[in-house]
Design a protein around this motif. Structure first.
Motif, PDB file in Angstrom:
ATOM      1  N   LEU A  34       0.830  -1.194   0.000  1.00  0.00           N
ATOM      2  CA  LEU A  34       0.000   0.000   0.000  1.00  0.00           C
ATOM      3  C   LEU A  34       0.864   1.244   0.000  1.00  0.00           C
ATOM      4  N   PRO A  35       0.373   2.320  -0.607  1.00  0.00           N
ATOM      5  CA  PRO A  35       1.102   3.591  -0.530  1.00  0.00           C
ATOM      6  C   PRO A  35       1.115   4.080   0.917  1.00  0.00           C
ATOM      7  N   PRO A  36       2.092   4.888   1.277  1.00  0.00           N
ATOM      8  CA  PRO A  36       2.149   5.373   2.658  1.00  0.00           C
ATOM      9  C   PRO A  36       0.948   6.261   2.967  1.00  0.00           C
ATOM     10  N   GLY A  37       0.534   6.249   4.197  1.00  0.00           N
ATOM     11  CA  GLY A  37      -0.569   7.103   4.625  1.00  0.00           C
ATOM     12  C   GLY A  37      -1.616   6.318   5.387  1.00  0.00           C
ATOM     13  N   GLU A  38      -2.068   6.915   6.481  1.00  0.00           N
ATOM     14  CA  GLU A  38      -3.049   6.250   7.335  1.00  0.00           C
ATOM     15  C   GLU A  38      -4.421   6.193   6.673  1.00  0.00           C
ATOM     16  N   GLU A  39      -4.772   7.207   5.903  1.00  0.00           N
ATOM     17  CA  GLU A  39      -6.088   7.249   5.243  1.00  0.00           C
ATOM     18  C   GLU A  39      -6.232   6.093   4.255  1.00  0.00           C
ATOM     19  N   VAL A  40      -5.174   5.809   3.496  1.00  0.00           N
ATOM     20  CA  VAL A  40      -5.211   4.705   2.533  1.00  0.00           C
ATOM     21  C   VAL A  40      -5.398   3.383   3.267  1.00  0.00           C
ATOM     22  N   ARG A  41      -4.614   3.169   4.312  1.00  0.00           N
ATOM     23  CA  ARG A  41      -4.716   1.925   5.083  1.00  0.00           C
ATOM     24  C   ARG A  41      -6.108   1.759   5.680  1.00  0.00           C
ATOM     25  N   ARG A  42      -6.667   2.859   6.194  1.00  0.00           N
ATOM     26  CA  ARG A  42      -7.990   2.790   6.804  1.00  0.00           C
ATOM     27  C   ARG A  42      -9.049   2.405   5.762  1.00  0.00           C
ATOM     28  N   ARG A  43      -8.979   3.023   4.593  1.00  0.00           N
ATOM     29  CA  ARG A  43      -9.974   2.725   3.556  1.00  0.00           C
ATOM     30  C   ARG A  43      -9.843   1.291   3.037  1.00  0.00           C
ATOM     31  N   VAL A  44      -8.620   0.846   2.822  1.00  0.00           N
ATOM     32  CA  VAL A  44      -8.424  -0.531   2.350  1.00  0.00           C
ATOM     33  C   VAL A  44      -8.851  -1.516   3.438  1.00  0.00           C
ATOM     34  N   ALA A  45      -8.569  -1.202   4.696  1.00  0.00           N
ATOM     35  CA  ALA A  45      -8.976  -2.082   5.794  1.00  0.00           C
ATOM     36  C   ALA A  45     -10.502  -2.156   5.887  1.00  0.00           C
ATOM     37  N   GLU A  46     -11.184  -1.009   5.689  1.00  0.00           N
ATOM     38  CA  GLU A  46     -12.656  -1.014   5.688  1.00  0.00           C
ATOM     39  C   GLU A  46     -13.186  -1.885   4.555  1.00  0.00           C
ATOM     40  N   ALA A  47     -12.584  -1.732   3.376  1.00  0.00           N
ATOM     41  CA  ALA A  47     -13.017  -2.520   2.223  1.00  0.00           C
ATOM     42  C   ALA A  47     -12.770  -4.011   2.469  1.00  0.00           C
ATOM     43  N   CYS A  48     -11.629  -4.350   3.063  1.00  0.00           N
ATOM     44  CA  CYS A  48     -11.322  -5.755   3.361  1.00  0.00           C
ATOM     45  C   CYS A  48     -12.303  -6.325   4.373  1.00  0.00           C
ATOM     46  N   GLU A  49     -12.676  -5.516   5.359  1.00  0.00           N
ATOM     47  CA  GLU A  49     -13.646  -5.964   6.355  1.00  0.00           C
ATOM     48  C   GLU A  49     -14.993  -6.270   5.703  1.00  0.00           C
ATOM     49  N   LEU A  50     -15.437  -5.388   4.817  1.00  0.00           N
ATOM     50  CA  LEU A  50     -16.697  -5.626   4.104  1.00  0.00           C
ATOM     51  C   LEU A  50     -16.602  -6.878   3.231  1.00  0.00           C
ATOM     52  N   ALA A  51     -15.483  -7.036   2.547  1.00  0.00           N
ATOM     53  CA  ALA A  51     -15.311  -8.198   1.666  1.00  0.00           C
ATOM     54  C   ALA A  51     -15.329  -9.487   2.474  1.00  0.00           C
ATOM     55  N   SER A  52     -14.735  -9.473   3.657  1.00  0.00           N
ATOM     56  CA  SER A  52     -14.720 -10.687   4.477  1.00  0.00           C
ATOM     57  C   SER A  52     -16.115 -11.049   4.970  1.00  0.00           C
ATOM     58  N   GLN A  53     -17.005 -10.059   5.031  1.00  0.00           N
ATOM     59  CA  GLN A  53     -18.380 -10.307   5.447  1.00  0.00           C
ATOM     60  C   GLN A  53     -19.280 -10.642   4.266  1.00  0.00           C
ATOM     61  N   GLY A  54     -18.720 -10.667   3.056  1.00  0.00           N
ATOM     62  CA  GLY A  54     -19.499 -11.019   1.873  1.00  0.00           C
ATOM     63  C   GLY A  54     -20.094  -9.833   1.145  1.00  0.00           C
ATOM     64  N   GLU A  55     -19.800  -8.628   1.563  1.00  0.00           N
ATOM     65  CA  GLU A  55     -20.334  -7.417   0.940  1.00  0.00           C
ATOM     66  C   GLU A  55     -19.357  -6.916  -0.127  1.00  0.00           C
ATOM     67  N   MET A  56     -19.242  -7.691  -1.205  1.00  0.00           N
ATOM     68  CA  MET A  56     -18.234  -7.382  -2.222  1.00  0.00           C
ATOM     69  C   MET A  56     -18.528  -6.085  -2.980  1.00  0.00           C
ATOM     70  N   LYS A  57     -19.800  -5.805  -3.261  1.00  0.00           N
ATOM     71  CA  LYS A  57     -20.121  -4.576  -4.002  1.00  0.00           C
ATOM     72  C   LYS A  57     -19.721  -3.342  -3.211  1.00  0.00           C
ATOM     73  N   ASP A  58     -20.062  -3.326  -1.923  1.00  0.00           N
ATOM     74  CA  ASP A  58     -19.691  -2.180  -1.094  1.00  0.00           C
ATOM     75  C   ASP A  58     -18.173  -2.078  -0.944  1.00  0.00           C
ATOM     76  N   ALA A  59     -17.509  -3.220  -0.820  1.00  0.00           N
ATOM     77  CA  ALA A  59     -16.054  -3.225  -0.676  1.00  0.00           C
ATOM     78  C   ALA A  59     -15.392  -2.673  -1.944  1.00  0.00           C
ATOM     79  N   GLN A  60     -15.859  -3.117  -3.103  1.00  0.00           N
ATOM     80  CA  GLN A  60     -15.276  -2.619  -4.347  1.00  0.00           C
ATOM     81  C   GLN A  60     -15.606  -1.145  -4.561  1.00  0.00           C
ATOM     82  N   ARG A  61     -16.776  -0.715  -4.105  1.00  0.00           N
ATOM     83  CA  ARG A  61     -17.130   0.702  -4.210  1.00  0.00           C
ATOM     84  C   ARG A  61     -16.146   1.537  -3.393  1.00  0.00           C
TER      85      ARG A  61
END
Length: 187
Positions: A34-61
């Motif tokens: 990932l590129p440096p920066g806390e905002e990037v990590r936070r957004r990717v972590a949120e997307a990964c959390e959604l994807a792990s719960q099966g919410e792929m559309k929201d994660a990809q959004r």
């Protein structure tokens, strides 16, 4: 120009059960850079959390929003999605997604999915068998989960026979054959 070859499934080919799991186990997902920066990590972590719960559309959004905000390069977005397809949803080296409400209301939807037993059953069947949502729902409606539970509770007489054979050890004829082979190898 065609980007992808025609799908083999349309020609009648179906992979063996568990083949996707074997392929995932054989090739570990590439390390996420990932590129440096806390905002990037936070957004990717949120997307990964959604994807792990099966919410792929929201994660990809969420990933698309990060790309459009110039926080995440498109190549990294593709890398994250490839990791998800390999069943790897964590972000190495940093922040976990907050468990509260995620931008866009996806968190409330994910929380409802975790609470509902039907929804969790559908997600579990989808992941376990690599099926679409429609296939998983049909399986559940046809009583597939009840059948699995019944099979688990049923007494299997052959299991007792196998346990008895394992407890007795190898048969005498096998021991004799192996000892003769060992004697022949020593000479």
């Amino acid at each position: 120009r065609r980007r992808h070859p025609p799908r083999a499934a349309s020609a009648g080919w179906v992979p063996a059960p568990g083949a996707a799991d074997a392929m995932r186990a054989a090739v570990p997902p590439a390390k996420l850079q990932l590129p440096p920066g806390e905002e990037v990590r936070r957004r990717v972590a949120e997307a990964c959390e959604l994807a792990s719960q099966g919410e792929m559309k929201d994660a990809q959004r969420l990933l698309r929003e990060a790309v459009s905000d110039k926080l995440l390069p498109p190549a990294t977005q593709r890398q994250v999605v490839a990791r998800w397809s390999a069943g790897c949803y964590e972000v190495e080296g940093g922040g976990q997604a907050p468990t509260g409400v995620v931008a866009g209301g996806g968190g409330a939807k994910a929380a409802k999915a975790a609470e509902g037993s039907y929804e969790s059953d559908v997600v579990r069947v989808m992941r376990q068998n690599q099926w679409s949502r429609k296939q998983a729902e049909e399986y559940i409606e046809e009583g597939g989960l009840e059948m699995e539970a019944m099979k688990a509770e049923m007494h299997h007489p052959m299991d007792d026979a196998f346990e008895k054979m394992k407890a007795n050890g190898p048969p005498q004829w096998f021991i004799d054959m192996m000892s003769k082979q060992d004697e022949g190898a020593d000479e």
